[in-house]
Design a protein around this motif. Sequence first.
Motif, short mmCIF file in Angstrom:
data_model
loop_
_atom_site.label_atom_id
_atom_site.label_comp_id
_atom_site.label_asym_id
_atom_site.label_seq_id
_atom_site.Cartn_x
_atom_site.Cartn_y
_atom_site.Cartn_z
N ASN A 121 -15.41 2.62 20.48
CA ASN A 121 -15.01 2.75 19.07
C ASN A 121 -13.82 3.56 19.24
N LYS A 144 -12.41 4.50 15.83
CA LYS A 144 -13.28 5.63 14.94
C LYS A 144 -13.55 5.03 13.68
N VAL A 185 -16.08 3.77 10.84
CA VAL A 185 -17.48 4.38 10.43
C VAL A 185 -18.20 3.39 9.89
N THR A 242 -12.87 10.63 5.25
CA THR A 242 -12.66 9.14 5.51
C THR A 242 -11.80 8.41 5.09
N ALA A 288 -12.76 4.57 8.28
CA ALA A 288 -12.51 5.04 9.67
C ALA A 288 -12.02 6.38 9.40
N ASP A 289 -12.06 7.18 10.63
CA ASP A 289 -11.77 8.43 10.71
C ASP A 289 -10.35 8.67 11.05
N GLN A 290 -9.56 7.67 11.21
CA GLN A 290 -8.19 7.54 11.90
C GLN A 290 -7.26 6.83 10.66
N ASN A 314 -13.43 -2.96 21.63
CA ASN A 314 -12.07 -2.35 20.85
C ASN A 314 -11.23 -3.68 20.79
#
Length: 328
Positions: free
Chosen positions: A2, A5, A7, A60, A86-88, A125
């Motif tokens: 992942n 990142k 979620v 988030t 996502a955390d990105q 990925n």
Amino acid sequence: MNAAKIVAMGVLERDVNQDTMLVWSYPSIDSTHGKVLAARSGMEDGKTTDAYRWSKLGDTWQYMLTFPIDDVKKSRVKSACIVVLADQFNPEKFQQLLEALAKMFKPVVSPKPLMEAYLHLFRKNEIAGWADKTFDNRRALIGGSIKAAVKAFGKQCALLWTAVVLKRRIFVYAESVSELLGLVRVIPLFGSWHRQDWGILRPIICLGDTELEDLKKSQVYVAGCTDSRCSSKSEYYDLFIDATSGKMTVPPHMKASMKMGRIHTDWADAVTKAAATESDQGIIKVIAVKTKNLIDHVKKIREKLQPDQLENDDQKFFLDVAVAEGLA
């Protein structure tokens, strides 16, 4: 694995009764977050323009792609929106991912291929020609055009620099989502390159209770809105930027701490001059260097910056910078 990142993924649908709802998510997206996504997607207003949008709630990032549904077997569904949480931060990367996911979704109008894609992304990925390794998250920080922002607002940008350096709350209004996202995205470049914190962005908000509560918790933010009523929410901002009129407004409660002096005039002259000849990266460098010089100066004189002994507005500004940088 992942690497992106991710979620969660989700699907919003708008039906013939003009109702918009979150119909599928994995892992589960709670109903409160789902309502925020429905509002920010533009589907509740019947908008399919500015199809790709991105914003943030809490920690988030939200990436959304809306498109019409023409499948006769799904005649009650008029449009759908695929969501990736996502955390990105990387708008370009997730736009291309959403476009790949949309190609899987449209032929069947079913979340089944999205579920399969989610699991595959965790293992590999990559999916359907999209690969996380082809994107550089660092380049996302210099996306957009700071040159266009400086040219649009001119020497008013000194107000923006001040607000960013001092970690003030900023509201941005624009009529179109594309204009809004383009401007909000570059605001951290006005004085906080050294912090590398794009997490302060809330690129699209719709003034709902959940969103306003998120702003209160965040304390420092840049919030974008296409609803002109946002200008009346002065208790939520220290600087208001109207991209439509090209004007910046300091509310009454911030007049004293947002005074423009010689430092700001010099900054404005240097940056507007750079905008006439330099590239975006050149302007970013000019602002970063001037901000660094300011902070270095504050470090040298911070012992002299006593609240009850400030002699002029410049010293007041230096003290505010010291506080923002954790030096006082």
